[in-house]
Design a protein around this motif. Structure first.
Motif, PDB file in Angstrom:
ATOM      1  N   LEU A 270     -14.701  11.278  25.863  1.00  0.00           N
ATOM      2  CA  LEU A 270     -14.285  12.484  26.097  1.00  0.00           C
ATOM      3  C   LEU A 270     -14.527  13.533  25.013  1.00  0.00           C
ATOM      4  O   LEU A 270     -14.902  14.676  25.092  1.00  0.00           O
ATOM      5  N   LEU A 271     -14.338  12.955  23.624  1.00  0.00           N
ATOM      6  CA  LEU A 271     -14.892  14.014  22.627  1.00  0.00           C
ATOM      7  C   LEU A 271     -16.143  14.457  22.635  1.00  0.00           C
ATOM      8  O   LEU A 271     -16.644  15.575  22.317  1.00  0.00           O
ATOM      9  N   THR A 272     -17.114  13.449  23.147  1.00  0.00           N
ATOM     10  CA  THR A 272     -18.532  13.748  23.286  1.00  0.00           C
ATOM     11  C   THR A 272     -18.553  14.678  24.258  1.00  0.00           C
ATOM     12  O   THR A 272     -19.523  15.796  24.259  1.00  0.00           O
ATOM     13  N   ALA A 273     -18.027  14.719  25.279  1.00  0.00           N
ATOM     14  CA  ALA A 273     -18.086  15.623  26.439  1.00  0.00           C
ATOM     15  C   ALA A 273     -17.535  17.065  25.926  1.00  0.00           C
ATOM     16  O   ALA A 273     -18.412  18.166  26.561  1.00  0.00           O
ATOM     17  N   LYS A 274     -16.706  17.085  25.286  1.00  0.00           N
ATOM     18  CA  LYS A 274     -16.122  18.245  24.509  1.00  0.00           C
ATOM     19  C   LYS A 274     -16.969  18.968  23.740  1.00  0.00           C
ATOM     20  O   LYS A 274     -17.400  20.239  23.644  1.00  0.00           O
ATOM     21  N   ARG A 275     -17.643  18.115  22.890  1.00  0.00           N
ATOM     22  CA  ARG A 275     -18.815  18.753  22.016  1.00  0.00           C
ATOM     23  C   ARG A 275     -19.830  19.236  22.877  1.00  0.00           C
ATOM     24  O   ARG A 275     -20.408  20.268  22.310  1.00  0.00           O
ATOM     25  N   CYS A 276     -20.464  18.517  24.028  1.00  0.00           N
ATOM     26  CA  CYS A 276     -21.225  19.053  24.700  1.00  0.00           C
ATOM     27  C   CYS A 276     -21.019  20.390  25.476  1.00  0.00           C
ATOM     28  O   CYS A 276     -21.897  21.455  25.433  1.00  0.00           O
ATOM     29  N   GLU A 277     -19.760  20.538  25.689  1.00  0.00           N
ATOM     30  CA  GLU A 277     -19.246  21.759  26.333  1.00  0.00           C
ATOM     31  C   GLU A 277     -19.462  22.946  25.092  1.00  0.00           C
ATOM     32  O   GLU A 277     -19.841  23.956  25.456  1.00  0.00           O
ATOM     33  N   ILE A 278     -18.851  22.578  24.028  1.00  0.00           N
ATOM     34  CA  ILE A 278     -19.200  23.621  22.824  1.00  0.00           C
ATOM     35  C   ILE A 278     -20.856  24.093  22.650  1.00  0.00           C
ATOM     36  O   ILE A 278     -21.096  25.075  22.415  1.00  0.00           O
ATOM     37  N   ASP A 279     -21.487  23.049  22.668  1.00  0.00           N
ATOM     38  CA  ASP A 279     -22.793  23.220  22.416  1.00  0.00           C
ATOM     39  C   ASP A 279     -23.568  24.163  23.595  1.00  0.00           C
ATOM     40  O   ASP A 279     -24.348  25.205  23.465  1.00  0.00           O
ATOM     41  N   ASP A 280     -22.962  23.922  24.924  1.00  0.00           N
ATOM     42  CA  ASP A 280     -23.674  24.656  26.065  1.00  0.00           C
ATOM     43  C   ASP A 280     -23.125  26.228  25.748  1.00  0.00           C
ATOM     44  O   ASP A 280     -23.893  26.962  25.892  1.00  0.00           O
ATOM     45  N   LEU A 281     -21.711  26.474  25.283  1.00  0.00           N
ATOM     46  CA  LEU A 281     -21.309  27.765  25.179  1.00  0.00           C
ATOM     47  C   LEU A 281     -22.007  28.485  24.020  1.00  0.00           C
ATOM     48  O   LEU A 281     -22.222  29.563  24.044  1.00  0.00           O
ATOM     49  N   GLU A 282     -22.337  27.842  22.880  1.00  0.00           N
ATOM     50  CA  GLU A 282     -23.059  28.235  21.827  1.00  0.00           C
ATOM     51  C   GLU A 282     -24.372  28.733  22.077  1.00  0.00           C
ATOM     52  O   GLU A 282     -24.838  29.835  21.854  1.00  0.00           O
ATOM     53  N   HIS A 283     -25.163  27.944  22.693  1.00  0.00           N
ATOM     54  CA  HIS A 283     -26.426  28.306  23.203  1.00  0.00           C
ATOM     55  C   HIS A 283     -26.451  29.350  24.382  1.00  0.00           C
ATOM     56  O   HIS A 283     -27.488  30.164  24.479  1.00  0.00           O
ATOM     57  N   LEU A 284     -25.599  29.508  25.193  1.00  0.00           N
ATOM     58  CA  LEU A 284     -25.322  30.407  26.253  1.00  0.00           C
ATOM     59  C   LEU A 284     -25.131  31.738  25.460  1.00  0.00           C
ATOM     60  O   LEU A 284     -25.447  32.830  25.869  1.00  0.00           O
ATOM     61  N   THR A 285     -24.311  31.766  24.559  1.00  0.00           N
ATOM     62  CA  THR A 285     -23.948  32.723  23.474  1.00  0.00           C
ATOM     63  C   THR A 285     -25.251  33.432  23.160  1.00  0.00           C
ATOM     64  O   THR A 285     -25.592  34.537  22.997  1.00  0.00           O
ATOM     65  N   ALA A 286     -25.897  32.605  22.541  1.00  0.00           N
ATOM     66  CA  ALA A 286     -27.380  32.788  21.999  1.00  0.00           C
ATOM     67  C   ALA A 286     -28.151  33.521  22.952  1.00  0.00           C
ATOM     68  O   ALA A 286     -28.883  34.726  22.853  1.00  0.00           O
ATOM     69  N   ALA A 287     -28.246  32.932  24.316  1.00  0.00           N
ATOM     70  CA  ALA A 287     -28.988  33.526  25.413  1.00  0.00           C
ATOM     71  C   ALA A 287     -28.462  35.044  25.703  1.00  0.00           C
ATOM     72  O   ALA A 287     -29.123  35.851  26.052  1.00  0.00           O
ATOM     73  N   CYS A 288     -27.012  35.063  25.902  1.00  0.00           N
ATOM     74  CA  CYS A 288     -26.478  36.277  26.087  1.00  0.00           C
ATOM     75  C   CYS A 288     -26.868  37.522  24.824  1.00  0.00           C
ATOM     76  O   CYS A 288     -26.796  38.511  25.298  1.00  0.00           O
ATOM     77  N   ASP A 289     -27.163  37.042  23.726  1.00  0.00           N
ATOM     78  CA  ASP A 289     -27.031  38.015  22.697  1.00  0.00           C
ATOM     79  C   ASP A 289     -28.402  38.551  22.775  1.00  0.00           C
ATOM     80  O   ASP A 289     -29.009  39.857  22.626  1.00  0.00           O
ATOM     81  N   ILE A 290     -29.523  38.035  23.540  1.00  0.00           N
ATOM     82  CA  ILE A 290     -30.712  38.538  24.050  1.00  0.00           C
ATOM     83  C   ILE A 290     -30.752  39.676  24.983  1.00  0.00           C
ATOM     84  O   ILE A 290     -31.325  40.520  24.812  1.00  0.00           O
ATOM     85  N   VAL A 291     -29.462  39.596  25.708  1.00  0.00           N
ATOM     86  CA  VAL A 291     -29.125  40.585  26.732  1.00  0.00           C
ATOM     87  C   VAL A 291     -29.118  41.853  25.932  1.00  0.00           C
ATOM     88  O   VAL A 291     -29.589  43.017  26.615  1.00  0.00           O
ATOM     89  N   GLY A 292     -28.279  41.940  24.887  1.00  0.00           N
ATOM     90  CA  GLY A 292     -28.064  43.202  24.174  1.00  0.00           C
ATOM     91  C   GLY A 292     -29.365  43.932  23.533  1.00  0.00           C
ATOM     92  O   GLY A 292     -29.561  45.098  23.494  1.00  0.00           O
ATOM     93  N   ASP A 293     -30.139  42.740  22.888  1.00  0.00           N
ATOM     94  CA  ASP A 293     -31.301  43.463  22.379  1.00  0.00           C
ATOM     95  C   ASP A 293     -32.458  43.879  23.185  1.00  0.00           C
ATOM     96  O   ASP A 293     -32.944  44.947  23.237  1.00  0.00           O
ATOM     97  N   VAL A 294     -32.426  43.147  24.561  1.00  0.00           N
ATOM     98  CA  VAL A 294     -33.123  43.763  25.830  1.00  0.00           C
ATOM     99  C   VAL A 294     -32.627  45.113  26.150  1.00  0.00           C
ATOM    100  O   VAL A 294     -33.517  46.208  26.462  1.00  0.00           O
ATOM    101  N   SER A 295     -31.334  45.352  26.234  1.00  0.00           N
ATOM    102  CA  SER A 295     -30.983  46.539  26.665  1.00  0.00           C
ATOM    103  C   SER A 295     -31.183  47.746  25.536  1.00  0.00           C
ATOM    104  O   SER A 295     -31.581  48.832  26.335  1.00  0.00           O
TER     105      SER A 295
END
Length: 444
Positions: free
Chosen positions: A8-33
């Motif tokens: 369960l802890l590993t699953a939660k850490r994976c969720e956080i990792d997903d969100l952090e890298h999704l945030t990094a991808a979303c930051d690209i949207v601002g630079d592209v804009s």
């Protein structure tokens, strides 16, 4: 710590990792804009420069190039950093492939600028080159939206993508109009292109407003400058009309450029607002996941409280029949610890299928509404001697005046097909219903 708790802890850490890298991808949207906005300005200035044979906008064009170089550098750094995260959840092969194409296209900008400086390319060819680069950049935004796993973040990205797409079409309209007014007139091809761009961008803006937040819609209403809109509309009518432009129309190229630039700048401010909302949403979800991870007791309590519901469909299958006992046995088997994971999987799969079904129905409904609007627009064009742009504006104003959707108004207009039947004369306003007469006077 039990194996279940560790998982369960590993699953939660994976969720956080997903969100952090999704945030990094979303930051690209601002630079592209930011970069796309600078490119759009450079494209418009380049069109005036080329159409005037280098007599206008030479200095302004160089200012736009300097803006592009600054935003391009920031974007390159972001894309280069993302290339080092290959294999991470938010970095798919398709996204990296699109970024590679963008990087290659960026390397060709210097040659394009040199050709424009030397007047060795036409306004249309230069516009096409800019369009291809911007289209590649928008494809990166689309890919980020397509790979996002969080529903709320996906909706925000979809709204932003359509807004950016609409703004790009507005930028192409600016370039097309700048060429026509600077040259002193529009041929049929450029006139039709202008009408197409006007209609297409409005569709993108409507889609954006449908998917964005209430705050995003309010921001759109605040930012749209009415005086600028009126000025742009007046020049649109001059450009798309059948009456030739006056001989003194050449200076209108700069007027058109200034007005459309103000409008695009306003759209950019809305875009920045939505991107800010996206960043805050990513941050809030990441902080919430981290906070949940830090509270081990609450997290582990989920294991004790998680008791999957019995697969009621199997039980009800046998209710009232001679084999009701078999239904009870089935319920006990399905409810056993051995089969709970299977039940959860079935429930999760059913939920995903329902979500897909709902999304498909929503898409079909949107397509049906758009077809209604197209049919109504064609009817109005045929029987009211309006252009495509005028017919669309006519429908939109009717919808606003009556506080109804455009689909509802389109259905009403189609219901009047018998009244609007072809005749040798244009139907008088007395032949139309009161609600249509009122709108017709307002738009004339």
């Amino acid at each position: 710590m039990t194996p279940a708790e560790r998982l369960l802890l590993t699953a939660k850490r994976c969720e956080i990792d997903d969100l952090e890298h999704l945030t990094a991808a979303c930051d690209i949207v601002g630079d592209v804009s930011h970069f796309v906005h600078a490119l759009q300005k450079e494209r418009g200035a380049s069109n005036v420069y080329l159409a005037s044979g280098g007599q206008r906008f030479a200095e302004r064009r160089h200012e736009r190039i300097d803006e592009c170089l600054a935003t391009e550098q920031a974007l390159r750094m972001r894309l280069d950093a993302l290339g080092d995260t290959a294999g991470r959840p938010a970095t798919t092969a398709r996204l990296l492939r699109r970024i590679a194409y963008v990087w290659h296209a960026l390397d060709g900008l210097e040659a394009l600028r040199s050709n424009i400086e030397a007047l060795q390319t036409s306004p249309d060819d230069a516009t096409q080159a800019f369009n291809q680069l911007i289209s590649a950049l928008l494809s990166v935004v689309f890919e980020v939206a397509d790979t996002a796993g969080d529903p709320e973040i996906t909706l925000a990205l979809v709204a932003i993508f359509h807004l950016m797409q609409g703004k790009e079409l507005a930028g192409q309209e600016r370039a097309c109009g700048a060429f026509g007014f600077t040259c002193g007139g529009f041929d049929d091809a450029h006139r039709q292109l202008l009408l197409h761009l006007i209609d297409a961008q409005q569709r993108c803006f409507d889609t954006c407003l449908e998917f964005t937040t209430e705050e995003g819609r309010e921001q759109w209403q605040r930012e749209m400058p009415s005086r600028t809109q009126d000025g742009v509309q007046q020049l649109r009518e001059m450009a798309s009309g059948s009456t030739p432009l006056p001989k003194s129309a050449s200076p209108l190229g700069e007027t058109w450029y200034e007005l459309t630039t103000r409008r695009i700048d306003a759209i950019q401010r809305v875009e920045a607002f939505l991107i800010g909302e996206l960043s805050n949403l990513c941050l809030a979800k990441t902080l919430d996941a981290r906070h949940s991870l830090s509270r081990h007791d609450d997290l582990f309590r989920e294991l004790g409280n998680a008791s999957p519901a019995v697969c009621q469909q199997l039980v009800e299958l046998f209710d009232g029949s001679a084999t009701h006992e078999l239904g009870e046995v089935t319920a006990r088997v399905v409810g056993s610890s051995l089969n709970r994971s299977l039940v959860e999987l079935m429930c999760a799969q059913a939920s995903r299928l329902q979500a897909l079904s709902d999304e498909l129905e929503s898409t079909r409904r949107a397509l049906r509404e758009r077809k209604l609007i197209e049919r109504a627009k064609g009817l109005i064009m045929a029987h009211q001697q309006m252009s495509e742009e005028q017919a669309y504006a006519f429908l939109r104003k009717m919808a606003m005046d009556q506080s109804k959707s455009m689909a509802e108004i389109a259905q009403t207009v189609l219901g009047l097909a018998d009244i609007l039947k072809p005749s040798t004369e244009k139907p008088s306003t007395e032949e139309l219903p009161a609600e249509v007469r009122h709108t017709d006077r307002a738009t004339s």
